[in-house]
Each structure stands twice: as structure tokens, then as C-alpha cells.
Design an enzyme around this catalytic site. Structure first.
Site, PDB file in Angstrom:
ATOM      1  N   SER A  42       0.819  -1.211   0.000  1.00  0.00           N
ATOM      2  CA  SER A  42       0.000   0.000   0.000  1.00  0.00           C
ATOM      3  C   SER A  42       0.858   1.268   0.000  1.00  0.00           C
ATOM      4  CB  SER A  42      -0.902   0.022   1.228  1.00  0.00           C
ATOM      5  OG  SER A  42      -1.676  -1.153   1.284  1.00  0.00           O
TER       6      SER A  42
HETATM    7  N1  SAH Z   1      -0.491  -4.888   3.883  1.00  0.00           N
HETATM    8  C1  SAH Z   1       0.116  -5.305   2.646  1.00  0.00           C
HETATM    9  C2  SAH Z   1      -0.852  -5.085   1.515  1.00  0.00           C
HETATM   10  C3  SAH Z   1      -0.845  -6.218   0.594  1.00  0.00           C
HETATM   11  S1  SAH Z   1      -2.113  -6.175  -0.636  1.00  0.00           S
HETATM   12  C4  SAH Z   1       1.400  -4.578   2.406  1.00  0.00           C
HETATM   13  O1  SAH Z   1       1.542  -3.445   2.880  1.00  0.00           O
HETATM   14  O2  SAH Z   1       2.273  -5.093   1.719  1.00  0.00           O
HETATM   15  C5  SAH Z   1      -3.344  -7.233   0.060  1.00  0.00           C
HETATM   16  C6  SAH Z   1      -2.912  -8.642   0.382  1.00  0.00           C
HETATM   17  O3  SAH Z   1      -4.084  -9.345   0.772  1.00  0.00           O
HETATM   18  C7  SAH Z   1      -2.322  -9.403  -0.788  1.00  0.00           C
HETATM   19  O4  SAH Z   1      -1.070  -9.886  -0.436  1.00  0.00           O
HETATM   20  C8  SAH Z   1      -3.331 -10.557  -1.018  1.00  0.00           C
HETATM   21  O5  SAH Z   1      -2.718 -11.761  -1.435  1.00  0.00           O
HETATM   22  C9  SAH Z   1      -3.937 -10.689   0.362  1.00  0.00           C
HETATM   23  N2  SAH Z   1      -5.255 -11.337   0.405  1.00  0.00           N
HETATM   24  C10 SAH Z   1      -6.293 -11.232  -0.453  1.00  0.00           C
HETATM   25  N3  SAH Z   1      -7.326 -11.991  -0.048  1.00  0.00           N
HETATM   26  C11 SAH Z   1      -6.921 -12.594   1.114  1.00  0.00           C
HETATM   27  C12 SAH Z   1      -7.545 -13.497   2.025  1.00  0.00           C
HETATM   28  N4  SAH Z   1      -8.805 -13.945   1.860  1.00  0.00           N
HETATM   29  N5  SAH Z   1      -6.830 -13.915   3.089  1.00  0.00           N
HETATM   30  C13 SAH Z   1      -5.559 -13.487   3.298  1.00  0.00           C
HETATM   31  N6  SAH Z   1      -4.925 -12.630   2.469  1.00  0.00           N
HETATM   32  C14 SAH Z   1      -5.605 -12.184   1.392  1.00  0.00           C
END
Ligand code: SAH
Length: 219
Positions: free
Chosen positions: A63
Site C-alpha cells: 500500500s
Molecule cells: N499490507 C500489505 C498489503 C498487501 S495487498 C502490504 O503493505 O504489503 C493485500 C494482500 O491481501 C495481498 O497480499 C493478497 O494476497 C492478500 N489477500 C487477499 N485476499 C486474502 C484473504 N482472503 N486472506 C488473506 N490474504 C488475502
């Protein structure tokens, strides 16, 4: 932590975050110290402190720093909380939470992302984090209740599973809710059998894919 990116990082916090209205000193201080570039793949590293999300592999993104700050500040962490994060991704947000709360549980559905996040957290000697691979839309019932829950992927609606895993004593949940492209960031506070909802602002997150999120085929 002093490193070659330090002045860029301090400028990021000042210009992208503090000047835009996030004034929670504990959050700002952690973001001044935490080396965001360590969480970014080599190919994008020069962009680590840019005012935007960046690709981290598996079609996912880390993000934008400002959004990380807004979401973290909205949780009002004091240092004592047990926190559930859904969407570990790079582990950057996880590391911030770990330094502002007592214990963090974080769930990621892509095992390779969870593995590289675990490696960075270990290198930075951040130990109060438990990473799990699985569908975070179901939460982590065995570890509930949580004082704070942060969802960093967009859901079509607030999963009831997560509502029920919030502490009834002022537990808070921050989650982007909307369609797969545009969402509003929402904050829910639970007091007993009452859940109060407030909208924070418009955001764009990758979708939460799971039993109580979007179906993989629909996004
Ligand atoms: N907080 C992270 C943002 C990553 S983007 C950072 O700062 O790097 C959102 C993440 O949510 C992705 O890695 C995606 O794979 C994960 N995601 C999507 N659906 C999910 C689920 N049902 N359970 C766990 N993770 C999930």
C-alpha cells in the site's frame, strides 16, 4: 535505523503523511524508523519511498505510505493490543503494527508472500508476529477476540466472521468495503452487542479473495 534511504524516508513521513493531516506521533515515529525498502522487491527498490503503491509479486501491491499511516492511526493502538491483520503482503504494515501493539497475527493467502514477509521480519528482529497462510476472510477464530482488526484487501461487505472476532469491549475494525475497483475505508467499533460504523474516505485496494470476500473468478 540509519541507512542510505534515511533522508528520503524522513521526507516521505513529513510531506506525504504529516503535512496531509496524520499527526499520531507514535505512528509517525515508527514510519520514520522502519526501512520500507527492505519490504520491496529489488526491481522496485528505488521507488520504495514514492507516494504510491508498488508491485510485490503474485499480482499484489504494497500500500501507499499515506494509506498505511491513515489505517494505522485509525486503530488508536496504545501498545497493549492483540491485533489481527488480513493481507500480510510484503509484511510492511505487519511490522508497523508489531511496533505499536503487543501481539500481531497476520494472514496471507499467497504462501510465497508470507514466506518473504517472514524473512524480512526475522532480519529486522521483529518477533511479536505470528504469520498464517490461509483465507483471512474467515479470521482466526482460535485466537479471537482481537482488540484491533486491520484488513488490507477490499471486501464486498464486512464479513460477519470478523465482526464476531472483535473484542466486545471497544474492539475496532478497519476495512475497505466496495466493489473490486473502488471502495470506502470503513471503521467499526464494537461495544457489547453494538457495532458503530464510520466512513473514513475513498480508497483502492486489491480484492479480498475468499469465502467471505470476492470469488477468485469474479475479479
Ligand atoms: N499490507 C500489505 C498489503 C498487501 S495487498 C502490504 O503493505 O504489503 C493485500 C494482500 O491481501 C495481498 O497480499 C493478497 O494476497 C492478500 N489477500 C487477499 N485476499 C486474502 C484473504 N482472503 N486472506 C488473506 N490474504 C488475502
Amino acid at each position: 535505523m540509519s541507512d542510505s534511504y534515511e533522508s528520503t524516508r524522513l521526507a516521505m513521513v513529513e510531506q506525504q503523511i504529516r503535512e496531509r493531516g496524520v499527526h499520531d506521533e507514535r505512528v509517525l515515529e515508527v514510519m520514520r524508523r522502519l526501512p520500507r525498502h527492505e519490504f520491496i522487491p529489488e526491481a522496485q527498490r528505488e521507488q520504495a519511498y514514492a507516494d504510491s503503491p508498488l508491485p510485490i509479486g503474485e499480482d499484489q501491491t504494497i500500500s501507499q505510505p499515506y494509506i498505511v499511516a491513515v489505517m494505522t492511526a485509525a486503530l488508536h493502538l496504545t501498545g497493549k493490543e492483540r491485533v489481527l491483520e488480513i493481507g500480510t503482503g510484503s509484511g510492511y504494515q505487519t511490522a508497523i503494527l508489531a511496533q505499536l501493539a503487543a501481539q500481531v497475527y497476520s494472514l496471507e493467502r499467497h504462501a510465497p508472500l508470507a514466506e518473504s514477509a517472514a524473512a524480512v521480519l526475522e532480519r529486522l528482529e521483529i518477533e511479536n508476529v505470528e504469520l498464517h497462510v490461509g483465507d483471512g476472510s474467515q479470521g482466526l477464530p482460535d485466537m479471537a477476540p482481537f482488540d484491533a482488526i486491520l484488513v488490507t484487501a477490499a471486501a464486498p461487505s464486512i464479513p460477519g466472521t470478523l465482526r464476531s472476532q472483535m473484542s466486545p469491549d471497544g474492539g475496532r475494525l478497519i476495512i475497505p468495503v466496495g466493489d473490486a475497483k473502488n471502495q470506502y475505508l470503513e471503521r467499526v467499533i464494537r461495544r457489547g452487542g453494538k457495532w458503530d460504523l464510520q466512513r473514513i474516505g475513498a480508497v483502492r485496494f486489491v480484492p479480498l479473495i475468499g469465502a467471505y470476500g470476492f470469488k477468485a473468478a469474479d475479479v
